[in-house]
Scaffold this active site. Sequence first.
Site, PDB file in Angstrom:
ATOM      1  N   ASP A  13      65.585  67.605  75.528  1.00 30.25           N
ATOM      2  CA  ASP A  13      64.547  68.634  75.588  1.00 30.25           C
ATOM      3  C   ASP A  13      64.260  68.862  77.067  1.00 30.25           C
ATOM      4  O   ASP A  13      63.553  68.069  77.701  1.00 30.25           O
ATOM      5  CB  ASP A  13      63.299  68.158  74.844  1.00 30.25           C
ATOM      6  CG  ASP A  13      62.098  69.086  75.045  1.00 30.25           C
ATOM      7  OD1 ASP A  13      62.294  70.216  75.538  1.00 30.25           O
ATOM      8  OD2 ASP A  13      60.962  68.677  74.711  1.00 30.25           O
ATOM      9  N   LYS A  76      62.115  75.869  85.201  1.00 31.99           N
ATOM     10  CA  LYS A  76      62.468  76.554  83.958  1.00 31.99           C
ATOM     11  C   LYS A  76      61.880  77.965  83.911  1.00 31.99           C
ATOM     12  O   LYS A  76      62.406  78.842  83.235  1.00 31.99           O
ATOM     13  CB  LYS A  76      61.968  75.722  82.778  1.00 31.99           C
ATOM     14  CG  LYS A  76      62.447  76.165  81.416  1.00 31.99           C
ATOM     15  CD  LYS A  76      62.010  75.146  80.370  1.00 31.99           C
ATOM     16  CE  LYS A  76      62.377  75.570  78.969  1.00 31.99           C
ATOM     17  NZ  LYS A  76      61.972  74.553  77.975  1.00 31.99           N
ATOM     18  N   GLU A 181      63.997  75.497  70.643  1.00 27.71           N
ATOM     19  CA  GLU A 181      63.071  74.365  70.585  1.00 27.71           C
ATOM     20  C   GLU A 181      62.320  74.262  69.257  1.00 27.71           C
ATOM     21  O   GLU A 181      62.259  73.171  68.670  1.00 27.71           O
ATOM     22  CB  GLU A 181      62.102  74.453  71.770  1.00 27.71           C
ATOM     23  CG  GLU A 181      62.781  74.149  73.099  1.00 27.71           C
ATOM     24  CD  GLU A 181      61.950  74.548  74.300  1.00 27.71           C
ATOM     25  OE1 GLU A 181      60.807  75.024  74.107  1.00 27.71           O
ATOM     26  OE2 GLU A 181      62.432  74.395  75.434  1.00 27.71           O
ATOM     27  N   ASP A 207      54.902  75.887  68.570  1.00 32.67           N
ATOM     28  CA  ASP A 207      55.380  75.115  69.724  1.00 32.67           C
ATOM     29  C   ASP A 207      54.725  75.650  71.000  1.00 32.67           C
ATOM     30  O   ASP A 207      55.150  76.654  71.559  1.00 32.67           O
ATOM     31  CB  ASP A 207      56.912  75.223  69.809  1.00 32.67           C
ATOM     32  CG  ASP A 207      57.498  74.357  70.911  1.00 32.67           C
ATOM     33  OD1 ASP A 207      56.716  73.707  71.634  1.00 32.67           O
ATOM     34  OD2 ASP A 207      58.739  74.335  71.058  1.00 32.67           O
TER      35      ASP A 207
END
Length: 618
Positions: A13, A76, A181, A207
Amino acid sequence: MAKEDQGLAIGIDLGTTYSCVAVWRDHHCRVDIIHNDQGNNTTPSFVAFTDQERLIGDAAKNQAATNPQNTVFDAKRLIGRKYSDPDVQKDMMLWPFKVVAGTNDKPMITLNYKGEEKQFCAEEISSMVLVKMREIAEAYLETKVKNAVVTVPAYFNDSQRKSTIDAGTIAGLNIIRIINEPTAAAIAYGLDKRINCVGERNVFIFDFGGGTFDVSILTIKGKIFEVKATAGNTHLGREDIDNRMVNYFVEKIKKEKKEDISGNPRALRRLRSACERAKRTLSHAVTASIEVDSLSNGIDFCSSITRARFEEINMKLFNQCMETVDRCLADAKMDKCSIHDVVLVGGSSRIPKVQELLQGFFDGKDLCKSINPDEAVAYGAAVQAALLSEGIKNVPDMVLLDVTPLSLGIYISGDIMSVMIPRNTTIPVKRTDTYYTTVDNQSSVDIDIYEGERTKASDNNLLCPFSLSGLPLAPRRHPIDVCFAIDENGILSVSAKEKTTGISNKIIITNEIGRLSTEEINRMIQGAEEYKVEDMKFLRKAKARNEIDDYAYKIKNALKNENFSSKLCSEDREKISSAITKATELLDGDQQKEEIDVFEDHLKDLINLFERVVGKSG
C-alpha cells in the site's frame, strides 16, 4: 546469501503519508502485515536528504522539523501530474520543499544533498519509499523479493497508474498488478465475511486516507468480488485537514502574538506536527492542546482546539465526502438500503464527525470497524499477490472484477468526446466502434484519445494522439474501426484499422508528456543504485566510527585498572594515550572530509597497538 524466490510476491500500500507492506504466508494460510525496523506496521512515506545521507521512513519524518526544505512528503500527490495542475499549484504553497517546472511541464522537486542542488521527480521519490518497503519485507522473509502488487487510488488516471509502475521499475520491483485501494480493502473485509455470507452481499468501502479519498461498491458472491462503481477525489485527505488546521493557527498566532510564521518552514513543520497530534486526540476527546516551545523568534505558542471548532474548520471537506458517496450509489444504480455493510478504511475515517455523517447517510446503519483501517489495503494487495504467484496453494480462490474509474473516448468533429468505454465498466474490457472520415479523399486520420466525464473533448484529459495513414482515397464517411482495450492494471491500448486495405496502427497509451521515457527510467535506476552505494558507504563509515569509539572506551577502562596499567612501560602508556587522543580528535573532527579508509585504518592501528601492548605485558 538468501536465494531470490521468484514465486514470492508481496502487497504494498503505497500511501500518501504512510505505506504498508504485507505477504501471504502459505504454511499459515494467512496474511502477515510486516513491521518495520521500528516495530511499526506502517512506515511514513517520507524521504529526506542531509549533508551526509539519505533517510527514508521514520528517520526522515523524525528530522523533518529541523530539515524541512530537504524533507519530501506527499510525492503521491505529484505523481503523474503536471506542474501547471491547479492542485499542484495549491499544494506548493504549503510544502516546505521547492517544486519547479521541468521538461514537458513535469514537476521536479529541488533539494540540497551533500552540499549540491539536485532535482527529483515524484516517481524517483516514490521509488525510494518502495525500496524501503521491499527491504522491510526482505528482512522479515529472509529472502529476496522481486514481485509486488501495488495499490493506487481508484480515481488515479492512466498517467498516474503508469507513473506508479515506473516508480516500481526504478525501485527494482516487478509490479505484477496495480489494483485500486478500496478494492484491496474489500478483499481484506470479504475474506473474513464471505464464509458466513449467503447469496450476494453489497459492500460499500469508504476509504479516507492521507492524501486521497475513494469510495467503491462491491458485490461479493461466493468467490466473485465484483466492483459495481467507484468514485472519489485524488486530492482530498488527511493532508487537507491538517492544512486547514495549520492555516487556522497561523492566523491565530498572527492575531495573538503579532507574528507571521507563514514564511518560516521550520516553524510551520513544528506547528503541523502539533496539529497532527491534536487531530488524533480529537478522535477520542472533545478538546486538544497545541503546545510548541520557541515556535518562532523565541515565542512559545500554547493554545487549544475543541472538536466542534475542528469540525467547523473542515466541514466543507466532510460534505464533499458525502457528495461523493451519493454519486457512487447513483453510478451503481443502487439505493442506500441495498448496501449490507459499510466498511471504514484509511486513517481519516476515524474522525468522529466523518463517521457520524456517514452513519446518518445510511440511516443509522452500524459501520464496520472490524478491519484495521491502516492495514486493510496492504492486506488485500497481499492476497492478490498470492493469487498471481506461482506455487501458492492455500490462498482462497477468488475472482476480482474491477472497473475503470473514468470514461474513455476519442475526439470527433465539433470538439465532442465520443465515449468508447464509460466509467465504471468492468475490466479487462475490449470495445470496438466505427468512425468515419470527414472530408473527401482523406489519406490519413488523427485519433485523439481522451479520458474524463465532460461532453466537450477539450475539457477532458488528452491522453495521446496517434495517426492512421495510407488510407484509400475515397469520399467522406469512409469507415475506420477503432478498438479500445483495457487490461487488468487499467492500462489502455488503442488500435485503428481500415478494412478494405488492412492498414492498421496500434498504440499503448504512455502519455509521454507526463510519463518518463525509457532513457529517464534507466537513468533513475542507475541513480537509485548510486544512492544505494552512497548509503552503504555512510553505514560503513558510521560503523567504523562506532567501533573506534567503543574500542577507545575499552582501552580507557583497561588503563584505569591498576593491575593492567602497572605492567605497562611508560613508552607503551604514552603510545596508547596518544592513540586515544588521536581517535578522539578524529571522531570530533569534520567527518565529511575524512574518507572511510581513514576510520577503518585507524581502527586497525588501534586494535594492533593495544593487542601488541597486551601481548608484551602479558
